[in-house]
Design an enzyme around this catalytic site. Structure first.
Site, PDB file in Angstrom:
ATOM      1  CG  HIS A 107      -2.040   0.984   1.115  1.00  0.00           C
ATOM      2  ND1 HIS A 107      -1.857   2.361   1.129  1.00  0.00           N
ATOM      3  CD2 HIS A 107      -3.384   0.790   0.985  1.00  0.00           C
ATOM      4  CE1 HIS A 107      -3.017   2.957   1.005  1.00  0.00           C
ATOM      5  NE2 HIS A 107      -3.967   2.042   0.920  1.00  0.00           N
TER       6      HIS A 107
ATOM      7  CG  ASP B  27      -8.129  -4.161  -0.934  1.00  0.00           C
ATOM      8  OD1 ASP B  27      -9.278  -3.752  -0.722  1.00  0.00           O
ATOM      9  OD2 ASP B  27      -7.189  -3.419  -1.273  1.00  0.00           O
TER      10      ASP B  27
END
Length: 381
Positions: free
Chosen positions: A283, A324
């Site tokens: 990320h 996710d």
């Protein structure tokens, strides 16, 4: 390349004086931390330095600066709601990982909306047919077509309407009206036991807001026009539905299918050879790992398939799983419906969207950027 630089390395690379470096740190443009080997010395995040260096090479024209800010760039709106700092996520100054230990989504909504101990009375919502996602979009769209605009209403009226919009969305996801905490209502709809309900609670808290992402920006643009809260949430849902946002968990499942066909190592290597990232890992805002994924994955035992994929992917890429991947693993562990990650995401993020809509309205500003035109030159008049 190292993730952290010394002060001298930063000043050399950016051609800065010490006082300018310290100003960058105080404004949040360069993250700093103590050196583990020498606590008296500070280290500075290399990614922040690289971004500033890139901006210097492009020049300081306003149009270029504004264009760069759109994608993981400099902050473009003032907000007191959420920030990412020190590798962690903070809701109004409170560490999200700590909140996730016991808080409910309703508690987080009160915190984000800054509405004290406002109540969340159950509503009577008529929910139509369809899948949970279809019901959710249809329910919020119907409210968006009928609810009054934000302007000219008291904070108390807006807070009551915020609770009503959130309640309608939850009823749509669950399939009908219900009572009790939101996580229990979803857990009952999905056939989860008490442990599963608590994991859903934790996920909802961790997903409630994430600063100025794509869906939240869409919400703030909508709120700046004084549209209703339901219309703002509708804008957020539309943006969230994209495969690069709320649809990322589905891409994780597609990647898992690839690992079943060719093996985990081959699937990861194939992604890297294509120059693409592995879905569910890494990320940009969390170079040392997504704290939301860490907080969620630590609360349950992942299915063996997910654990094997995490182990091999981390070994090859060095990237940790993000939220996710954690959502997809949770849905698998609890045997939830296929669309559960997106539904959890939307339910939780509705609270953050409403907080940003209220804050944008209070700012009194219309968001209306200009385009940097690069098309054919207009004809001479």
């Amino acid at each position: 390349m190292t993730d952290w630089l010394t002060a001298q390395e930063v000043m050399t690379r950016l051609k800065l004086r010490p006082q300018t470096l310290y100003a960058y740190v105080s404004r949040g443009r360069i993250e700093a931390k103590a050196d583990d080997e020498d606590p008296r010395r500070r280290l500075y995040r290399a990614a922040d330095v690289d971004r500033l260096s890139y901006r210097k090479t492009r020049g300081r024209r306003n149009a270029v600066i504004a264009e760069d800010a759109i994608a993981w760039g400099e902050p473009v709106l003032a907000s007191a709601i959420t920030t990412v700092a020190q590798g962690r996520l903070w809701y109004r100054g409170q560490d999200v990982e700590e909140l996730a230990q016991a808080a409910r989504l309703e508690d987080v909504a009160r915190l984000l909306w800054a509405c004290g101990n406002a109540r969340f009375p159950p509503q009577t919502n008529r929910i139509g047919p369809g899948t949970p996602s279809q019901r959710m979009f249809a329910t919020i769209a119907a409210r968006a077509a009928n609810d009054p605009a934000i302007a000219g209403r008291t904070p108390k009226a807006l807070y009551f309407e915020a609770a009503a919009v959130l309640d309608a969305l939850v009823d749509a996801v669950a399939g009908g009206p219900g009572e009790g905490p939101i996580h229990d209502r979803l857990a009952r709809a999905w056939g989860c036991d008490a442990q599963g309900a608590d994991l859903i609670r934790r996920a909802l808290v961790l997903l409630a807001d994430h600063e100025l992402n794509a869906s939240t920006f869409a919400v703030r643009v909508t709120a700046s026009t004084r549209a209703s809260l339901a219309a703002c949430v509708m804008a957020g849902l539309a943006a969230l539905s994209g495969p690069l946002h709320g649809g990322m968990a589905r891409r994780v499942l597609v990647f898992l299918e690839e690992t079943r066909r060719v093996g985990i190592e081959s699937a990861v290597q194939a992604r890297l050879h294509q120059g693409t990232v592995v879905p569910g890992f890494g990320h940009p805002l969390y170079p040392e790992g997504d704290p939301r994924a860490r907080a969620l994955l630590s609360a349950f035992e992942m299915p063996e398939e997910f654990a094997n994929v995490q182990r091999m992917t981390e070994t090859i890429t060095g990237e940790a799983p993000n939220i996710d991947f954690a959502l997809a693993a949770l849905a698998s562990a609890l045997k939830l419906i296929d669309d559960a990650p997106f539904l959890l995401f939307a339910t939780a993020r509705c609270t953050g969207w409403i907080a940003h809509a209220l804050e944008q309205f209070q700012s009194g500003r219309l968001i209306r950027p200009r385009a940097r035109y690069v098309g054919a030159a207009p004809a001479t008049v």
